[in-house]
Enzyme design. Structure first.
Site, short mmCIF file in Angstrom:
data_model
loop_
_atom_site.label_atom_id
_atom_site.label_comp_id
_atom_site.label_asym_id
_atom_site.label_seq_id
_atom_site.Cartn_x
_atom_site.Cartn_y
_atom_site.Cartn_z
N ASP A 105 -10.97 -7.43 0.20
CA ASP A 105 -10.58 -6.05 0.40
C ASP A 105 -11.07 -5.51 1.74
OD1 ASP A 105 -9.26 -5.84 -1.96
OD2 ASP A 105 -10.83 -4.77 -3.03
N LYS A 141 -6.77 -2.20 1.12
CA LYS A 141 -6.06 -0.96 0.82
C LYS A 141 -6.82 0.18 1.48
CE LYS A 141 -4.50 -2.63 -3.70
NZ LYS A 141 -4.57 -2.44 -5.16
N MET A 183 -14.69 7.38 -2.90
CA MET A 183 -13.35 7.59 -2.32
C MET A 183 -13.00 9.08 -2.33
SD MET A 183 -11.50 4.39 -4.28
CE MET A 183 -12.12 4.97 -5.87
#
Length: 498
Positions: A35, A57, A171
């Site tokens: 990732d 991502k 996030m």
């Protein structure tokens, strides 16, 4: 190892936070699907033979859709490969690891989960913020910041969540206005201390402090972008006297070692807070034939001694002895000489004591009347030492122990560290490392090296740099290197707004 797919947590970024189990699995992996949040220093330490597939991502940009990632894991496992799905933090804490596990389980593909240090705890710790503290916080809640009208988790009960002593929002930067408003509307005081931490545990770590009422504005003033987490609660106030990571002398400094991992320089530099990146310009592959080396090892007593130039060569020697029913005791037949400190450390790691340590060029190798010197090392190191010996009237034998190849992935990574994500310093332990790095770059790319602090550990790399028209910023010894870097490279406080 029995599973086909390993869902591995890489931790928040510092390679020192990688678990022992995770490190062992990465060493034996065939393919790693990783990732965006996996630290550079971790990826740079993967064995050269490992295939890497980027599935990062980022906000507004997904390299691979989740369905495609699932399909890759299953397809590679069915080929019989050992597959590692490497995720930042912990795979089961907002990492979609459980979804991937469900997918694999439904298809009968064996898997194993390897937990990692979650950024919800590790990142605040590196900022000097404990998520619990006696008398201050007895409860902690972890929530995704992708919640609310435009997020992925609209069912979050913010009123109940606001009652936790410490709230960690992962996030949460892109959606911070909604998150802050939801917590205040849920009953949290606007004056509650808050901290936003970007790229925690890495050289890029930045911390912005404020309150619920001001943290959004301060993040904008500091241009704090994802990836970052938000910590809310009175524990944030403890940072004033618990901050430790930023106080290390090399905090925030990225140091490139153009050599394989591990290096004898890795641990002392990391201990002082540097982010150490290992990017060797070349890969080592087996030679066309082992016969010349096998023959030389059979005739060891006839040599004046064996010069070991690097760990790759030493490993090859020991492997060939084992393949022929022998072991390291066979090396007692000749003096062992290390060409440079890195080779000396390699010998010691195998419990072999070098009889002498000389420059990596072999210039100060002692003269012996008994036979030629057996020089084992990569082809360029062998050539350098053998040429020096011949110029001194000595003889040398250089049986191939490996071949070298340059790959696009490695040269692209080096270019990145000289431009977009620049390293602050490049440390050369040998002259060969200088020539390899220069050989990996185009002539018009080499001037970029002048924007980086070039460090020579010893006279040989210093001479090589000067011959290439490059002036080392530091020439030092291995023992004095950490202190020399700390005195030369400017320190970063780590606070974008305190």
């Amino acid at each position: 190892m029995s599973a086909a797919v390993y869902l591995v947590g890489a931790g928040p970024g510092d390679p020192g936070l990688l678990t022992l189990r995770a490190a062992r699995i990465l060493e034996t992996a065939d393919v790693v699907v990783y990732d965006h949040l996996v630290g550079d220093a971790i990826l740079d330490r993967l064995p050269a033979r490992v295939e890497r597939i980027y599935a990062g991502k980022e906000p507004g940009s997904h390299t691979m859709k989740q369905d495609a990632i699932n399909a890759v894991l299953a397809e590679r496992a069915r080929r019989g490969q050992t597959v590692v799905r490497l995720k930042g933090g912990d795979p089961f804490v907002f990492g979609r690891g459980s979804e991937e596990a469900e997918y694999l389980a439904a298809r009968g593909i064996p898997f194993e989960v390897v937990p990692g240090v979650t950024s919800a705890v590790g990142v605040p710790a590196y900022a000097g913020i404990p998520v619990t503290h006696r008398g201050v916080a007895a409860s902690v809640a972890i929530v995704t910041g992708r919640a609310g009208p435009t997020g992925e988790a609209p069912a979050v009960d913010w009123r109940r969540l606001a009652g936790a002593d410490t709230i960690v929002v992962l996030m949460g930067v892109a959606n911070q206005e909604f998150v802050v408003r939801a917590l205040i509307d849920g009953g949290r005081s606007p004056e509650t201390p808050a901290a936003a931490i970007r790229w925690g545990t890495t050289a890029h770590q930045r911390v912005v402090l404020g309150t619920l009422a001001t943290i959004g504005r301060r993040m904008q003033e500091a241009n704090l972008r994802p990836p970052a987490i938000l910590v809310v609660g009175d524990v944030v106030g403890l940072r004033a006297h618990l901050r430790w990571a930023e106080r290390r002398p090399l905090f925030g400094r990225r140091v490139l070692l153009p050599a394989p991992y591990p290096s004898c320089l890795t641990e002392p530099l990391e201990r002082l807070g540097a982010e150490v990146l290992h990017v060797a310009p070349v890969e080592w592959v087996p030679p066309p034939s082992w016969a010349p080396l096998d023959r030389a090892l059979d005739e060891l007593p006839g040599f004046a001694g064996m010069v070991v130039a690097d760990e790759v060569a030493l490993t090859a020697v020991l492997d060939r002895l084992a393949a022929r029913g022998r072991d390291a005791r066979a090396l007692a037949a000749v003096p062992l000489v290390a060409a440079g400190q890195a080779a000396a450390h390699a010998l010691r790691r195998y419990a072999l004591r070098p009889d002498a340590i000389v420059e990596d060029t072999g210039r100060d190798l002692p003269s012996r009347p008994h036979g030629p010197w057996l020089v084992v090392g990569s082809p360029d190191a062998q050539h350098l030492i053998a040429t020096t010996l011949v110029q001194r009237g000595l003889r040398a034998e250089t049986p191939p122990v490996c071949a070298l190849r340059t790959t696009k992935a490695r040269t692209d990574r080096l270019r990145e560290l000289l431009t977009a994500r620049r390293a602050h310093a490049i440390v050369f332990s040998t002259a060969v490392e200088v020539w390899r790095l220069l050989g990996a770059l185009d002539v018009d790319e080499r001037p970029a090296l002048r924007a980086v602090a070039l460090v020579a550990v010893g006279a040989a790399p210093q001479t090589a740099l000067l011959q290439a028209g490059l002036t080392p910023a530091i020439t030092t010894t291995e023992a004095d290197l950490p202190a020399a870097l700390a005195a030369t490279l400017p320190q970063d406080s780590g606070d974008a707004r305190a």
